[in-house]
Motif scaffolding. Structure first.
Motif, PDB file in Angstrom:
ATOM      1  N   LEU A 130       0.810  -1.213   0.000  1.00 26.44           N
ATOM      2  CA  LEU A 130       0.000   0.000   0.000  1.00 26.44           C
ATOM      3  C   LEU A 130       0.852   1.276   0.000  1.00 26.44           C
ATOM      4  N   PRO A 131       1.925   1.366   0.804  1.00 23.43           N
ATOM      5  CA  PRO A 131       2.742   2.583   0.736  1.00 23.43           C
ATOM      6  C   PRO A 131       3.470   2.744  -0.603  1.00 23.43           C
ATOM      7  N   SER A 226      -6.754   8.611 -10.192  1.00 29.46           N
ATOM      8  CA  SER A 226      -6.125   9.786 -10.818  1.00 29.46           C
ATOM      9  C   SER A 226      -4.952  10.345 -10.028  1.00 29.46           C
ATOM     10  N   GLY A 227      -4.671   9.831  -8.845  1.00 34.25           N
ATOM     11  CA  GLY A 227      -3.583  10.351  -8.020  1.00 34.25           C
ATOM     12  C   GLY A 227      -3.237   9.384  -6.913  1.00 34.25           C
ATOM     13  N   PRO A 228      -2.255   9.727  -6.090  1.00 37.35           N
ATOM     14  CA  PRO A 228      -1.771   8.800  -5.049  1.00 37.35           C
ATOM     15  C   PRO A 228      -2.862   8.266  -4.123  1.00 37.35           C
ATOM     16  N   ILE A 231      -5.298   6.004  -5.953  1.00 39.33           N
ATOM     17  CA  ILE A 231      -4.611   4.754  -6.269  1.00 39.33           C
ATOM     18  C   ILE A 231      -4.646   3.826  -5.057  1.00 39.33           C
ATOM     19  N   LYS A 232      -4.345   4.370  -3.885  1.00 38.48           N
ATOM     20  CA  LYS A 232      -4.370   3.549  -2.667  1.00 38.48           C
ATOM     21  C   LYS A 232      -5.772   3.014  -2.398  1.00 38.48           C
ATOM     22  N   HIS A 240      -5.844  -4.875  -5.896  1.00 40.20           N
ATOM     23  CA  HIS A 240      -5.057  -6.036  -5.467  1.00 40.20           C
ATOM     24  C   HIS A 240      -5.664  -7.332  -6.004  1.00 40.20           C
ATOM     25  N   HIS A 241      -6.998  -7.375  -6.151  1.00 40.99           N
ATOM     26  CA  HIS A 241      -7.637  -8.595  -6.640  1.00 40.99           C
ATOM     27  C   HIS A 241      -7.344  -8.822  -8.114  1.00 40.99           C
ATOM     28  N   HIS A 242      -7.281  -7.757  -8.916  1.00 40.10           N
ATOM     29  CA  HIS A 242      -6.953  -7.932 -10.321  1.00 40.10           C
ATOM     30  C   HIS A 242      -5.476  -8.274 -10.505  1.00 40.10           C
TER      31      HIS A 242
END
Length: 351
Positions: A130-131, A226-228, A231-232, A240-242
């Motif tokens: 995640l980070p 569109s940004g950090p 994204i998180k 994460h599943h894809h």
């Protein structure tokens, strides 16, 4: 890499490290590895050492056994004769790329294999992700999650948070079916709902959940970040599943976020219809949710499930490995058919 070593698996460090460890194999070495029981293949002049258990090939282990030690280039492109030959998707190619250990001596490497997105130089998949994902551009992040891998990644630095993201499939029916049953009993016994109305209200609740399931998947989980921060958020919800579609510990929703969603819909239903109706509808919705999560687990784990039809499985696999703009329904294809997001060529894929 010595022939006796196991190659690095997806979910561990890859990218530059993987490229450094690749070597040139002779045809004899490939055959020796196959004779020793390894699932080694040659494709487009490159050598792949596959973890058959982690891959969970949709055609079954027998297909992997039949081609062990062979050149699968034509089979992979669908140019060979025989039932196992078909044009594999970009997702299948991405999965295969994770097992590349080198090149075949004297063979010219084909252009069919992507060497991985730019994220490989940024993301260390052996550390909490995640980070790290917030450091990617939206374009590189999307390319990275669209290239499926195998393994069980670490998402959070906090161990408690990490454990909260992992739920075994059987927790879902054990927890939620008693809740659905209790709500049905309350609707009839305490709120005065005629018993004859319970079945059709529960059925409407199931259909309502399937619409919610479809809508969340299509219009929330597949929003382009569109940004950090987005994204998180996307990575936690669905990215994460894809990226790791066969991470069986994260195929169902953890109880806490699922409970919040159920509570929200309970409040909305109570505001819209009489409480007895709202309670029965919510019970049906919860039953639909149980079918959704257990079906999703079965689709990816290969386990038998009464709700998994060949068409549903083909639709969901196409969503993951070929085109994520189709196949948004998980527990059924009903709303994909109604909204035109079921691939019209799907019938040929299940024959």
């Amino acid at each position: 890499m010595a022939p006796a070593e196991r190659p690095p698996q997806q979910g561990q460090q890859q990218g530059q490290q993987q490229q450094q460890q690749q070597r040139v194999f002779t045809a004899r070495e490939v055959q020796e590895l196959a004779d020793a029981g390894r699932f080694v293949y040659v494709c487009d002049g490159r050598v792949f050492d596959v973890d058959a258990d982690a891959l969970m090939h949709p055609g079954g282990r027998a297909v992997l056994e039949a081609h062990r030690g062979k050149d699968i280039s034509e089979v992979f492109r669908g140019a060979a004769s025989g039932g196992a030959s078909h044009a594999h998707s970009r997702g299948a190619r991405a999965l295969l790329e994770g097992y590349c250990v080198g090149a075949l001596e004297g063979a010219a490497a084909g252009a069919g294999g992507a060497r991985g997105p730019a994220a490989a130089a940024v993301i260390d998949e052996s550390k909490p992700l995640l980070p790290q994902v917030a450091k990617l551009s939206p374009e590189d992040y999307q390319a990275w999650v669209d290239a499926p891998s195998t393994g069980h990644p670490i998402m959070f630095e906090n161990e408690w948070m990490e454990r909260m993201t992992c739920t075994q499939w059987y927790v879902i029916p054990l927890l939620w079916l008693p809740v659905a049953g209790a709500l049905m009993w309350r609707a009839v016994s305490q709120l005065g709902l005629p018993a004859g109305q319970l079945p059709w209200l529960a059925a409407v609740g199931v259909l309502g959940w399937q619409l919610v399931e479809y809508s969340l998947h299509r219009w929330v989980f597949h929003l382009r970040p569109s940004g950090p921060e987005t994204i998180k958020l996307h990575f936690m919800l669905h990215g994460h599943h894809h990226r790791w579609p066969m991470d069986t510990a994260r195929l169902v929703f953890p109880p806490l976020p699922a409970g919040l969603v159920m509570a929200l819909f309970g409040v909305l239903l109570t505001a819209l219809v009489p409480q007895a109706y709202a309670t029965a509808l919510l019970a049906g919705g919860i039953a639909g949710y149980v079918a959704y999560d257990t079906t999703h687990w079965a689709l990816h784990s290969g386990a038998p499930d009464p709700f998994v039809t060949p068409t549903l499985r083909a639709s969901h696999m196409e969503h993951h490995y070929q085109n994520d703009k189709v196949g948004y329904g998980i527990s059924s294809t009903l709303y994909d058919r109604l909204f035109g997001t079921l691939n019209p060529d799907l019938k040929t894929k299940v024959q």
